[in-house]
Motif scaffolding. Structure first.
Motif, PDB file in Angstrom:
ATOM      1  N   ALA A  20       0.854  -1.205   0.000  1.00 12.83           N
ATOM      2  CA  ALA A  20       0.000   0.000   0.000  1.00 12.83           C
ATOM      3  C   ALA A  20       0.885   1.248   0.000  1.00 12.83           C
ATOM      4  N   ARG A  21       1.933   1.220   0.813  1.00 13.05           N
ATOM      5  CA  ARG A  21       2.869   2.350   0.885  1.00 13.05           C
ATOM      6  C   ARG A  21       3.535   2.592  -0.487  1.00 13.05           C
ATOM      7  N   ALA A  24       0.995   3.922  -3.050  1.00 12.56           N
ATOM      8  CA  ALA A  24       0.728   5.336  -2.743  1.00 12.56           C
ATOM      9  C   ALA A  24       1.890   6.194  -3.244  1.00 12.56           C
ATOM     10  N   TYR A  31      -0.891   7.556   2.058  1.00 11.87           N
ATOM     11  CA  TYR A  31      -1.074   6.200   2.573  1.00 11.87           C
ATOM     12  C   TYR A  31      -1.688   6.277   3.970  1.00 11.87           C
TER      13      TYR A  31
END
Ligand code: CDP
Ligand code: CDP
Length: 222
Positions: A20-21, A24, A31
Motif C-alpha cells: 500500500a505504501r 501510494a 497512505y
C-alpha cells in the motif's frame, strides 16, 4: 475533482502495508495505515493504565485522540508513534479493542474524514467493506499462514527481536480468527474486491498487479 480511493484489506502479514505504501508512493497519494490507529489506542490505553477490556473507557479514549498521517508512522495527539506500536502485545490488544463497536464507529468516521480530504491508499480489514465501500480499486491480499508467519519472523529477526516461529504462527492464527469472527465489520473480502494470493509473489509483483488495476481504472494513466 473526485478523490481517488484504493482499498487494500487482508489478514496479518499478507503484505498490505508494504505494498500500500509503495502504490501510494508511485501514484503520489496519501497512505493511510488504519491498523496503526487501532494499535495506537491499545498503546495509549496501556500507558494510561486503562483496563483494555473496559469498553466505555476505551471508547472514550478513542474519541479523545486525534490522528494525522506521517510517512514513518502515525501522529497521535501530536506524538509520532513508530515501532512502539508494532509489538506482539500491542497486536493482540489492538485486535481485542477492534471488536468494540463504539471504537470502530469512531475510527471509521475519522478514516472517512481523511479520505474526504485527499486521495488515499488505505489498508486494513474493513476498508473495502465498510470504510470506503465505493472505493475505485479494492484488493484483498492473502497468503498461506506459513508464509505470513515466516515473513513476520524475518521482519522481527531483522530488527534484532528473537521470536519463536511456532508461537508467532499461533498468535497470528488466533488474531486472524478473532478478526474474521467478530460481530462488527469482520475481516472479509468485499464482493467487488480483487483477490491476490501473495504466497509466491514478490513485493514488486504485487505492487505491479495493483498498479495495473489502478491504470485500468484511471483509463491508462498512472
Ligand atoms: O501489512 P501486513 O500485515 O499485511 O503485511 P506487511 O507488514 O506489509 O508485510 C509483512 C512482512 O512481509 C514485511 O516485512 C514485508 O516486507 C514482507 N513481505 C514479503 O517478504 N514478501 C511479500 N510478498 C510481501 C511482504
Ligand atoms: O500489520 P498487521 O496486519 O499485523 O496488523 P494491523 O493492520 O496493524 O492491525 C492490527 C489489528 O487491528 C488487526 O489484527 C485488527 O484486529 C485491527 N484492525 C481492524 O480491525 N480494522 C482495520 N481496518 C485495521 C486493523
Amino acid at each position: 475533482m473526485k478523490h481517488l480511493q484504493i482499498a487494500i484489506d487482508g489478514p496479518a502479514g499478507a503484505g498490505k502495508s508494504t505494498v500500500a505504501r509503495q502504490v501510494a508512493g508511485r501514484l503520489g497519494l496519501s497512505y493511510v495505515d488504519t491498523g496503526a490507529m487501532y494499535r495506537a489506542i491499545a498503546w495509549k490505553a496501556l500507558r494510561e493504565n486503562l483496563d483494555v477490556h473496559d469498553e466505555e473507557a476505551i471508547t472514550q479514549l478513542a474519541e479523545q485522540l486525534t490522528f494525522s498521517l506521517h510517512p514513518q508512522g502515525i501522529i497521535v495527539n501530536g506524538l509520532l508513534l513508530k515501532e512502539e506500536i508494532r509489538t506482539q502485545e500491542i497486536s493482540a490488544l489492538a485486535s481485542a479493542i477492534a471488536k468494540m463497536p463504539g471504537v470502530r464507529r469512531i475510527l471509521v468516521n475519522k478514516q472517512q474524514e481523511i479520505a474526504a480530504r485527499q486521495s488515499v491508499v488505505m489498508d486494513g480489514r474493513d476498508i473495502g467493506t465498510h470504510v470506503l465501500p465505493e472505493a475505485d480499486v479494492k484488493v484483498f491480499l492473502t497468503a498461506s499462514i506459513e508464509e505470513r508467519a515466516f515473513r513476520r519472523y524475518k521482519e522481527l529477526k531483522a530488527k534484532g527481536i528473537d521470536v519463536n516461529l511456532d508461537q508467532l504462527r499461533e498468535e497470528i492464527k488466533h488474531r486472524d480468527e478473532n478478526d474474521r469472527t467478530r460481530k462488527y465489520a469482520p475481516l472479509e473480502q468485499a464482493k467487488d474486491a480483487v483477490l491476490i494470493d501473495t504466497t509466491d509473489l514478490s513485493i514488486e509483483d504485487i505492487v505491479e498487479s495493483i498498479m495495473q488495476l489502478c491504470r485500468h481504472k484511471m483509463g491508462g494513466e498512472e
